[in-house]
Design an enzyme around this catalytic site. Structure first.
Site, PDB file in Angstrom:
ATOM      1  CB  SER A   1      -2.459   0.081   5.258  1.00 23.92           C
ATOM      2  OG  SER A   1      -2.079  -1.001   4.425  1.00 23.92           O
TER       3      SER A   1
ATOM      4  NE  ARG B   1      -4.531  -4.153  -7.892  1.00 28.54           N
ATOM      5  CZ  ARG B   1      -3.880  -3.005  -7.039  1.00 28.54           C
ATOM      6  NH1 ARG B   1      -3.221  -2.781  -7.088  1.00 28.54           N
ATOM      7  NH2 ARG B   1      -3.795  -4.270  -6.102  1.00 28.54           N
TER       8      ARG B   1
ATOM      9  CG  ASP C   1       1.122  -5.561   0.432  1.00 30.25           C
ATOM     10  OD1 ASP C   1       1.265  -6.105  -0.872  1.00 30.25           O
ATOM     11  OD2 ASP C   1       1.121  -4.854   0.765  1.00 30.25           O
TER      12      ASP C   1
ATOM     13  CE  LYS D   1      -1.214  -7.859  -2.841  1.00 27.66           C
ATOM     14  NZ  LYS D   1      -1.705  -7.197  -1.769  1.00 27.66           N
TER      15      LYS D   1
ATOM     16  NE  ARG E   1       3.109  -6.372  -5.710  1.00 26.32           N
ATOM     17  CZ  ARG E   1       2.828  -6.268  -5.044  1.00 26.32           C
ATOM     18  NH1 ARG E   1       2.478  -6.223  -4.492  1.00 26.32           N
ATOM     19  NH2 ARG E   1       2.662  -4.983  -5.337  1.00 26.32           N
TER      20      ARG E   1
END
Length: 426
Positions: A20, A120, A313, A340, A344
């Site tokens: 990030s 996405r 995450d 994601k 997930r």
């Protein structure tokens, strides 16, 4: 990739730079005045996509050995239109933050990504940007890539985020720099705040009041020297591995411990982990420490609510910890996992079921019955780096060898991951 069971894990390691922070250092450096120097840059594929996009936008970016990068910023209006499509690869961060930044520029841009990015959803970023005056069009009613951004004047808004999303918040913060007046972003829960910290480090005017984030437009940002700490999301795999593999002790050096990211440490602690932090300090407005983990008897727990944005995450590898723990772990309020790199919730449950553990998918998470024998399996990565790395950790405590198909997906965020795991095995 073949993963063999490990007898113990011991050693001191340094993990790659925070993904990030690496993304943001390049982006903010590009629109700052002067040369931004970045040490510890993550050279994963996602961050390299960010560099490629800004080079196409006319920014000189030099890369050097030992993860050093120089960004020759041209100021807030120094970006130039690209004749090429801005290809963001697999990077949702690059895609969504560029939408905010390019909305206020004086030219047209086109963004596209790989097959995963094309699936996405971008609509929840585009909707508030449109309220600010942005002109963004794309596939599926302006929800999917490829997307065309026609830059134009923006105005500030007061906007309540539908979900706690750092990518959505950061896109709006970047757009707010170019707005004619004040912007207020209201979060349902606190999400990671790297953008606020780093933008202020570059000279922005952003402050928080509870869950409200206020941003005033600025005329200039100033280049800085950024030292990128180790990524806690990458450290998480080694934290869990060190806890569940017997007779293990791992020291993970220089890990970013921003409070908006340390949900993984909080959860492992409440599960009974022997985990602590040494040498705590601050770099570029970000707290950093060395994290020490030792083998522990973990117990199940409930993970929900405000914790979720602080560990979103890390949930795939937390599920592995839960499988090795005694008792039941319940993960809920985690619908965000569905959008994601893979869904997930579904992919974690599908893959861990292959080991023989009892795990159940729910609409907003999963229920894991721990304390059972974990068998080796043939895992699929779904081209999702976090699934591949998490299943490798599961393989370390399995009764026999495991195989991971598509293991090269780890290069998105952690080149050298498997080598580092191997060097710890004793």
């Amino acid at each position: 990739m073949i993963i063999s069971p490990a007898k113990s894990l011991k050693g001191e390691i340094t993990i790659p730079g925070d993904k990030s922070i690496s993304h943001r250092a390049v982006m903010f450096g590009a629109i700052a005045e002067g040369i931004t120097e970045i040490d510890g840059f993550l050279t994963g594929e996602d961050c390299l996509s960010t560099i490629d996009c800004f080079r196409k936008l006319g920014i000189q970016i030099d890369t050097f050995p030992h993860n050093k990068v120089k960004v020759f910023g041209k100021g807030m209006y120094g970006l130039q239109p690209s004749s090429d499509v801005l290809y963001t690869g697999n990077s949702g961060t690059t895609t969504r933050l560029l939408l905010g930044l390019l909305s206020g520029q004086g030219f047209e841009s086109k963004i596209d990504g790989d097959e995963s990015i094309r699936k996405r959803p971008m609509g929840r970023v585009i909707e508030p940007l449109t309220q600010m005056g942005a002109n963004i069009t794309g596939m599926d009613n302006n929800n999917l890539c490829p997307l065309v951004i026609k830059g134009q004047p923006l105005h500030g808004i007061k906007y309540k985020l539908p979900v706690a999303s750092a990518q959505l918040k950061s896109a709006l913060l970047l757009a707010s720099l170019y707005a004619q007046d004040h912007t207020i972003i209201i979060e349902p829960e606190k999400s990671r705040d790297h953008s606020e910290l780093m933008l202020n480090y570059f000279g922005a005017n952003i402050y928080t009041d509870g869950l409200d984030v206020h941003s005033a437009p600025v005329s200039q940002l100033h280049a800085q020297h950024i030292t990128v700490p180790g990524d806690i999301s990458s450290a998480a795999y080694f934290m869990v591995a060190g806890l569940i593999v017997p007779d293990s002790e791992i020291v993970i050096k220089n890990v970013g411990i921003n409070p908006t990211r340390t949900g993984i440490i909080d959860v492992l602690t409440q599960m009974g982990a022997n985990i602590h932090m040494n040498n705590t300090r601050t770099m570029n407005n970000e707290p950093v420490a060395d994290v020490v983990v030792k083998s522990s008897s973990l117990v199940g727990t409930i993970i929900e609510g405000a914790l979720i944005p602080r560990l979103i995450d890390e949930i795939p590898v937390i599920a592995v910890a839960a499988a090795a723990a005694k008792g039941t772990t319940i993960i809920k309020d985690a619908q965000e996992l569905k959008v994601k790199e893979s869904n997930r919730i579904k992919t974690v449950v599908t893959e861990l079921k292959k080991t023989g553990i009892n795990i159940q998918e729910t609409d907003d998470g999963m229920i894991i019955e721990g304390g059972q024998t974990i068998n080796g399996a043939q895992f699929e990565s779904y081209h999702d780096h976090r699934i591949a790395m998490s299943m490798a950790v599961a393989g370390l405590v399995a009764t026999n060898e495991s195989f991971i198909n598509g293991s090269d997906s780890v290069n998105i965020s952690f080149p050298g991951y498997f080598k580092l795991l191997e060097c710890l095995q004793r």
